[in-house]
Write a protein that holds these residues in place. Structure first.
Motif, PDB file in Angstrom:
ATOM      1  N   ALA A 135       9.693  -5.386  -1.513  1.00  0.00           N
ATOM      2  CA  ALA A 135      10.266  -6.441  -0.692  1.00  0.00           C
ATOM      3  C   ALA A 135       9.495  -6.674   0.588  1.00  0.00           C
ATOM      4  O   ALA A 135       9.471  -7.776   1.091  1.00  0.00           O
ATOM      5  N   THR A 136       8.884  -5.639   1.166  1.00  0.00           N
ATOM      6  CA  THR A 136       8.167  -5.807   2.421  1.00  0.00           C
ATOM      7  C   THR A 136       6.701  -6.096   2.148  1.00  0.00           C
ATOM      8  O   THR A 136       6.170  -5.762   1.086  1.00  0.00           O
ATOM      9  N   PRO A 137       6.005  -6.717   3.115  1.00  0.00           N
ATOM     10  CA  PRO A 137       4.575  -6.981   2.920  1.00  0.00           C
ATOM     11  C   PRO A 137       3.786  -5.721   2.579  1.00  0.00           C
ATOM     12  O   PRO A 137       2.871  -5.762   1.758  1.00  0.00           O
ATOM     13  N   LYS A 138       4.135  -4.587   3.190  1.00  0.00           N
ATOM     14  CA  LYS A 138       3.401  -3.350   2.902  1.00  0.00           C
ATOM     15  C   LYS A 138       3.589  -2.924   1.453  1.00  0.00           C
ATOM     16  O   LYS A 138       2.639  -2.519   0.778  1.00  0.00           O
ATOM     17  N   GLN A 167       1.062  -2.356  -4.020  1.00  0.00           N
ATOM     18  CA  GLN A 167       0.987  -2.649  -5.453  1.00  0.00           C
ATOM     19  C   GLN A 167      -0.309  -3.384  -5.773  1.00  0.00           C
ATOM     20  O   GLN A 167      -0.965  -3.113  -6.788  1.00  0.00           O
ATOM     21  N   ALA A 168      -0.708  -4.322  -4.915  1.00  0.00           N
ATOM     22  CA  ALA A 168      -1.932  -5.080  -5.157  1.00  0.00           C
ATOM     23  C   ALA A 168      -3.160  -4.188  -5.072  1.00  0.00           C
ATOM     24  O   ALA A 168      -4.101  -4.317  -5.871  1.00  0.00           O
ATOM     25  N   LEU A 169      -3.172  -3.259  -4.118  1.00  0.00           N
ATOM     26  CA  LEU A 169      -4.327  -2.385  -3.951  1.00  0.00           C
ATOM     27  C   LEU A 169      -4.532  -1.470  -5.158  1.00  0.00           C
ATOM     28  O   LEU A 169      -5.653  -1.033  -5.430  1.00  0.00           O
ATOM     29  N   LYS A 170      -3.457  -1.177  -5.884  1.00  0.00           N
ATOM     30  CA  LYS A 170      -3.588  -0.344  -7.079  1.00  0.00           C
ATOM     31  C   LYS A 170      -4.427  -1.036  -8.150  1.00  0.00           C
ATOM     32  O   LYS A 170      -4.940  -0.388  -9.067  1.00  0.00           O
ATOM     33  N   ALA A 171      -4.526  -2.363  -8.053  1.00  0.00           N
ATOM     34  CA  ALA A 171      -5.267  -3.125  -9.059  1.00  0.00           C
ATOM     35  C   ALA A 171      -6.744  -3.283  -8.701  1.00  0.00           C
ATOM     36  O   ALA A 171      -7.507  -3.878  -9.454  1.00  0.00           O
ATOM     37  N   VAL A 172      -7.163  -2.767  -7.537  1.00  0.00           N
ATOM     38  CA  VAL A 172      -8.539  -2.941  -7.098  1.00  0.00           C
ATOM     39  C   VAL A 172      -9.469  -2.057  -7.924  1.00  0.00           C
ATOM     40  O   VAL A 172      -9.403  -0.839  -7.854  1.00  0.00           O
TER      41      VAL A 172
END
Length: 419
Positions: A201-204, A209-214
């Motif tokens: 829910a929060t930006p962090k 979650q997005a960084l896990k896809a890097v």
């Protein structure tokens, strides 16, 4: 201001993966780290202003800055909006568990609680919502969803997790039991027991979650600066390199001083408005008052204890009348990798969707089902694709489901190659 490009060298991909692993490892429970995680949505294009002149950083350095951030105390307001392109069911929402009230059992009695966090997910899966959040370390978090004339609050304070719905004057109580006998871990270290794995829910939380896809399938760069909630921030842009993904780009505004993500925006490959746009409109990194996390049910409140109905799963019956629970679904098989990966799983009973022709659903319900999906066929036979602006799912007539953040054509291709 011209975009900042990451340094180009042979170790960049490895460095980005290392930074991503560190970001996950050092993730701290800010802004209701698991308590707020039962909500979803985001900001309708949060207003940003200015183009602050900040020291130049590379993408790797900015990822490391997020990983090194240690923000455990804050309070503020978050606006959440989601636009998945889902149809509006109007008054039918309650029939799908989204009406805000308790479920009804077969005898018409009440089952569960209107304050149970699971009953709020459907309501928060679309539209715009304002949240008031506060956190003081891993054991104290609070998020309140503000309505026009009501408020829904979720509070984690030590061993207790409370949810209160002012509209129905109902409360839901669960215990954060701390140690996990299986893993020897503290639930409270990251999220309260029973709220693990919920939607961020929060930006962090979105950013983590997005960084896990890097990885090698991802492009990462620093693209200028912005101001969010009155604070200077860098803009980190993450884009898939692979074709077939419905994700266009993810932009994370990272606080220049603390490394805390202040805003998260996910735009689809098809263009248009953001699917998810989440960010602070106001934020204070000071210690919240201890009373912020105190809660006593108001007089006359109906209180439901989690263990009174926590084991009651939602199930459905097949054509033979056998009831299947959520746990009956098999573990998915993952096809492909990176942003174009697709999950394949089998529906219980080895059959596809029920049809009016078989007498399993009413004609009106069949018309609604048909209007929501597109009929497709291929080597796998035939099936129906249900689409949103981000996630698409193919349900074949033999009961196989293919789902992912990929296009309809990618799902059909995966189903064909599996046969």
């Amino acid at each position: 201001m011209a975009p900042y490009e990451p340094e180009k060298d042979t170790s960049e991909s490895a460095d980005l993966r290392a930074g991503r692993r560190k970001a996950a490892r050092y993730a701290v429970p800010i802004a209701v780290a698991g308590v707020a995680a039962v909500t979803i949505g985001l900001v309708p294009a949060l207003a940003t202003s200015g183009d602050p002149d900040l020291p130049k950083v590379t993408a790797q350095e900015l990822i490391e800055k997020i990983a090194a951030s240690d923000t455990q105390q804050l309070s503020g307001n978050v606006k959440i909006s989601t636009d998945l392109g889902l149809p509006s069911f109007g008054g039918m929402a309650g029939g799908f568990g989204g009406g805000g009230g308790a479920d009804r059992d077969e005898d018409g009695g009440s089952e569960g609680s209107a304050a149970d966090p699971k009953n709020k997910l459907m309501e928060l899966a679309s539209g715009t919502h304002t949240l008031r959040v506060a956190a003081d370390g891993p054991d104290k978090q609070k998020v309140s969803v503000l309505g026009d004339a009501s408020e829904y609050s979720l509070i984690h304070n030590g061993d207790d997790v409370w949810a209160y719905d002012s509209a129905s004057n109902e409360a839901y109580h669960a215990k954060d039991e701390g140690a996990s006998p299986e893993k020897g871990e503290k639930h409270g270290k990251d999220v309260p027991k029973g709220l693990e794995g919920k939607l961020p829910a929060t930006p962090k939380e979105f950013a983590e979650q997005a960084l896990k896809a890097v990885d090698d399938t991802t492009s990462v760069k620093v693209d200028g600066t912005a101001q969010v909630a009155g604070r200077d921030a860098y803009r980190l842009v993450i884009e898939p390199k692979q074709a077939g993904s419905t994700v266009g780009r993810i932009t994370v505004a990272v606080d220049e001083k603390t490394g805390t993500p202040l805003k998260f925006t996910l735009t689809p490959a098809s263009g248009g408005a953001a699917v998810v746009d989440a960010g602070f409109t106001k934020v204070d990194f000071g210690k919240p008052s201890a009373s912020t996390f105190d809660f006593t049910p108001p007089k006359g409140t109906k209180v439901t204890e989690a263990d009174e109905h926590g084991e009651q799963g939602r199930g459905f019956k097949d054509k033979g009348g056998k009831k299947f629970e959520e746990g009956d679904l098999n573990e998915p098989k993952v096809i492909g990798e990176g942003w174009s990966s697709i999950a394949e799983l089998k529906l219980p009973g080895g059959q596809g969707l029920p049809t009016a022709g078989s007498g399993d659903v009413p004609q009106d319900a069949q018309k609604l089902l048909d209007s929501l999906g597109d009929q497709v066929d291929g080597k796998f036979g035939s099936g129906t694709v249900f689409s949103t602006r981000l996630i698409n799912a193919l349900v074949t007539d033999d009961g196989t489901v293919y789902v992912g953040a990929v296009t309809k054509d990618a799902l059909v291709k995966a189903a064909d190659e599996a046969h």
